[in-house]
Design a protein around this motif. Structure first.
Motif, mmCIF file in Angstrom:
data_model
loop_
_atom_site.group_PDB
_atom_site.id
_atom_site.type_symbol
_atom_site.label_atom_id
_atom_site.label_comp_id
_atom_site.label_asym_id
_atom_site.label_seq_id
_atom_site.Cartn_x
_atom_site.Cartn_y
_atom_site.Cartn_z
ATOM 1 N N GLU A 75 0.432 -1.159 -0.263
ATOM 2 C CA GLU A 75 0.528 0.078 0.098
ATOM 3 C C GLU A 75 0.806 1.253 -0.165
ATOM 4 N N ILE A 76 0.703 1.745 -1.028
ATOM 5 C CA ILE A 76 1.340 4.013 -0.849
ATOM 6 C C ILE A 76 0.177 4.414 -0.086
ATOM 7 N N ALA A 77 0.685 5.048 1.095
ATOM 8 C CA ALA A 77 -0.399 6.253 2.023
ATOM 9 C C ALA A 77 1.204 7.743 1.566
ATOM 10 N N PRO A 78 0.419 8.763 1.332
ATOM 11 C CA PRO A 78 0.705 9.581 1.729
ATOM 12 C C PRO A 78 0.357 10.083 3.451
ATOM 13 N N LEU A 79 1.334 10.520 4.323
ATOM 14 C CA LEU A 79 1.540 10.889 5.180
ATOM 15 C C LEU A 79 0.395 11.226 6.274
ATOM 16 N N ALA A 80 -0.077 12.226 5.185
ATOM 17 C CA ALA A 80 -1.486 12.699 5.730
ATOM 18 C C ALA A 80 -2.452 12.177 6.413
ATOM 19 N N TYR A 81 -2.886 10.636 4.791
ATOM 20 C CA TYR A 81 -3.579 9.986 5.127
ATOM 21 C C TYR A 81 -3.119 8.766 6.365
ATOM 22 N N MET A 82 -2.107 8.882 7.149
ATOM 23 C CA MET A 82 -2.366 7.878 7.922
ATOM 24 C C MET A 82 -3.391 8.166 8.768
ATOM 25 N N ARG A 83 -3.734 10.000 9.884
ATOM 26 C CA ARG A 83 -4.645 9.985 10.613
ATOM 27 C C ARG A 83 -5.156 9.461 10.869
ATOM 28 N N GLY A 84 -5.516 8.613 12.104
ATOM 29 C CA GLY A 84 -7.084 7.909 13.096
ATOM 30 C C GLY A 84 -6.863 6.748 12.021
ATOM 31 N N ARG A 85 -5.501 5.696 11.831
ATOM 32 C CA ARG A 85 -5.959 4.308 11.092
ATOM 33 C C ARG A 85 -4.852 3.611 12.357
ATOM 34 N N THR A 86 -4.553 2.290 12.431
ATOM 35 C CA THR A 86 -4.136 1.645 13.608
ATOM 36 C C THR A 86 -4.107 0.213 12.887
ATOM 37 N N LEU A 87 -2.300 0.262 12.479
ATOM 38 C CA LEU A 87 -1.445 -1.103 11.665
ATOM 39 C C LEU A 87 -1.553 -2.189 12.147
ATOM 40 N N ASN A 88 -2.168 -2.966 11.937
ATOM 41 C CA ASN A 88 -1.804 -4.419 12.474
ATOM 42 C C ASN A 88 -1.680 -4.884 11.521
ATOM 43 N N ASP A 89 -0.475 -6.183 11.711
ATOM 44 C CA ASP A 89 -0.024 -7.536 11.346
ATOM 45 C C ASP A 89 0.972 -6.536 9.517
ATOM 46 N N SER A 90 1.539 -5.354 10.188
ATOM 47 C CA SER A 90 2.394 -4.397 8.936
ATOM 48 C C SER A 90 3.595 -4.729 8.639
ATOM 49 N N PHE A 91 4.458 -4.138 7.682
ATOM 50 C CA PHE A 91 5.504 -3.218 7.793
ATOM 51 C C PHE A 91 5.593 -2.441 7.373
ATOM 52 N N VAL A 92 6.220 -1.088 8.595
ATOM 53 C CA VAL A 92 5.357 0.419 7.907
ATOM 54 C C VAL A 92 6.864 1.024 7.728
ATOM 55 N N ILE A 93 6.794 1.207 6.044
ATOM 56 C CA ILE A 93 8.072 2.406 6.125
ATOM 57 C C ILE A 93 8.135 3.944 6.243
ATOM 58 N N LEU A 94 8.678 4.696 7.126
ATOM 59 C CA LEU A 94 8.758 5.876 6.402
ATOM 60 C C LEU A 94 9.570 6.832 6.113
ATOM 61 N N ASP A 95 9.876 6.951 4.407
ATOM 62 C CA ASP A 95 10.859 7.453 3.750
ATOM 63 C C ASP A 95 11.257 8.850 4.076
ATOM 64 N N GLU A 96 12.214 9.238 4.244
ATOM 65 C CA GLU A 96 12.181 11.125 4.040
ATOM 66 C C GLU A 96 12.343 11.357 5.750
ATOM 67 N N ALA A 97 11.678 10.517 6.246
ATOM 68 C CA ALA A 97 11.441 10.916 7.443
ATOM 69 C C ALA A 97 11.573 12.711 8.237
ATOM 70 N N GLN A 98 12.538 13.524 7.458
ATOM 71 C CA GLN A 98 13.255 14.619 8.613
ATOM 72 C C GLN A 98 12.711 16.019 7.587
ATOM 73 N N ASN A 99 11.596 15.385 6.929
ATOM 74 C CA ASN A 99 10.218 16.737 6.565
ATOM 75 C C ASN A 99 8.744 15.879 6.727
ATOM 76 N N THR A 100 9.237 15.734 8.057
ATOM 77 C CA THR A 100 7.424 15.658 8.727
ATOM 78 C C THR A 100 7.864 16.678 9.677
ATOM 79 N N THR A 101 7.014 16.853 10.073
ATOM 80 C CA THR A 101 6.550 17.933 11.154
ATOM 81 C C THR A 101 6.831 17.439 12.667
#
Length: 327
Positions: free
Chosen positions: A216-242
């Motif tokens: 799954e491809i997800a922009p960071l803004a679309y992650m709000r409100g989710r709970t991710l079970n049984d998943s491997f999540v990679i947040l790349d270029e994290a220096q550009n997060t607030t």
């Protein structure tokens, strides 16, 4: 060197249950070894564990609990992971181990392992921690190795899906002006992740997994409100997060999931007055048990030799500039 050894028997002796406990080709025992930093060997129902005392104690407790579970449960990689989490083994200070064990990941084109001590520690940390940070300059393998670990977890059925997350170049993630659907809008920003996936799985398989939403491809803004079970999540270029975005992302992690956060604090594209969520996470979470940080330098660059020289030149320039501003 390990300072403790424990031998014990699991009763009653049942070959079918013991095979269930060990897993195919002893995969379950290997998972326990990596997670707890111990060595596990067995002959029939007699087990021997070598490692640091606290880790040996935890490994025996986990093995006994898992063997009890085999009475009415068929164990798989996800089940082993959940048992490890529920036994609170993440609270062990695995950093006390004298050296990281080599983690070898087998993919379509061969085997992947760490080049040098930093990459070796990074792969071991990903195998033994649920949340990991890989921080350093371009070309150090932090994103590539994270994708390799995700593919390995998916193919071993330790997770059910891979989720790729990245902020757009603008921290506000203003994607509306781009043509196409959501995936097409975000695709250009995720190209390095795609390239690694294509190399490890092949183009057709990646396309099928995306179609089935296993990847799954997800922009960071679309992650709000989710709970991710049984998943491997990679947040790349994290220096550009607030700061708020980073906190939101890290609190999405659910049961049976792992997260790897990668970034380069020297390549921040945020407005000057906005603090990077990655910099903030280093300060806030550095001492939190169960979260690992691996810091790469120019010495770890594995691209063209000129890339290493460029990174060093910029590091030297930044250091001189910072020194001048402090005088």
């Amino acid at each position: 060197m390990p300072n403790a050894r424990r031998e014990f028997a699991l009763e009653p002796e049942d070959l079918e249950r013991l095979a269930n406990l060990a897993g195919p080709f002893d995969e379950h025992l290997r998972q326990i070894e990596l997670r707890l930093g111990v060595s596990v060997a067995n002959r029939g129902n007699v087990f021997r564990i070598d490692g640091d005392q606290g880790h040996v104690d935890a490994a025996e407790k986990v093995l006994r609990a898992l063997y009890a579970a085999t009475e009415d449960e068929v164990l798989d990689a996800r089940g082993i992971n959940l048992h490890l989490q529920e036994s609170h083994v993440a609270a062990l200070d695995l950093a006390a181990a004298t050296s990281a064990q080599d983690v070898v990941i087998r993919v379509k084109r061969g085997s992947i392992k760490g080049r040098g001590p930093n990459q070796t520690r990074y792969l071991h940390a990903i195998a033994t921690h649920d949340i990991n940070f890989g921080i350093g300059p371009a070309g150090t393998g932090k994103t590539y190795l994270a994708v390799a670990s995700a593919v390995d977890a998916l193919e071993a059925n330790r997770v059910q899906r891979i989720i790729l997350v990245r902020p757009a170049v603008e921290a506000g993630e203003k994607l509306g002006f781009l043509p196409g659907d959501l995936t097409q809008k975000v695709d250009p920003y995720l190209r390095p992740l795609y390239d690694a996936l294509y190399e490890m799985l092949g183009f057709e398989k990646v396309a099928k997994l995306i179609e089935r939403n296993v990847i799954e491809i997800a922009p960071l803004a679309y992650m709000r409100g989710r709970t991710l079970n049984d998943s491997f999540v990679i947040l790349d270029e994290a220096q550009n997060t607030t700061v708020e975005q980073m906190k939101m992302f890290l609190t999405r992690i659910g049961y049976g999931s792992a997260a790897v956060v990668t970034g380069d604090v020297t390549q921040i594209d945020l407005p000057r007055q906005v603090r990077s969520g990655l910099r903030d996470a280093i300060d806030v979470l550095r001492e939190v048990s169960g979260i690992s940080f691996t810091f790469f330098t120019a010495h770890d660059v594995v691209r063209h030799p000129l890339v290493q020289k460029i990174v060093r030149a910029y590091e030297k320039h930044e250091a001189a500039k910072d020194g001048g501003s402090n005088t």
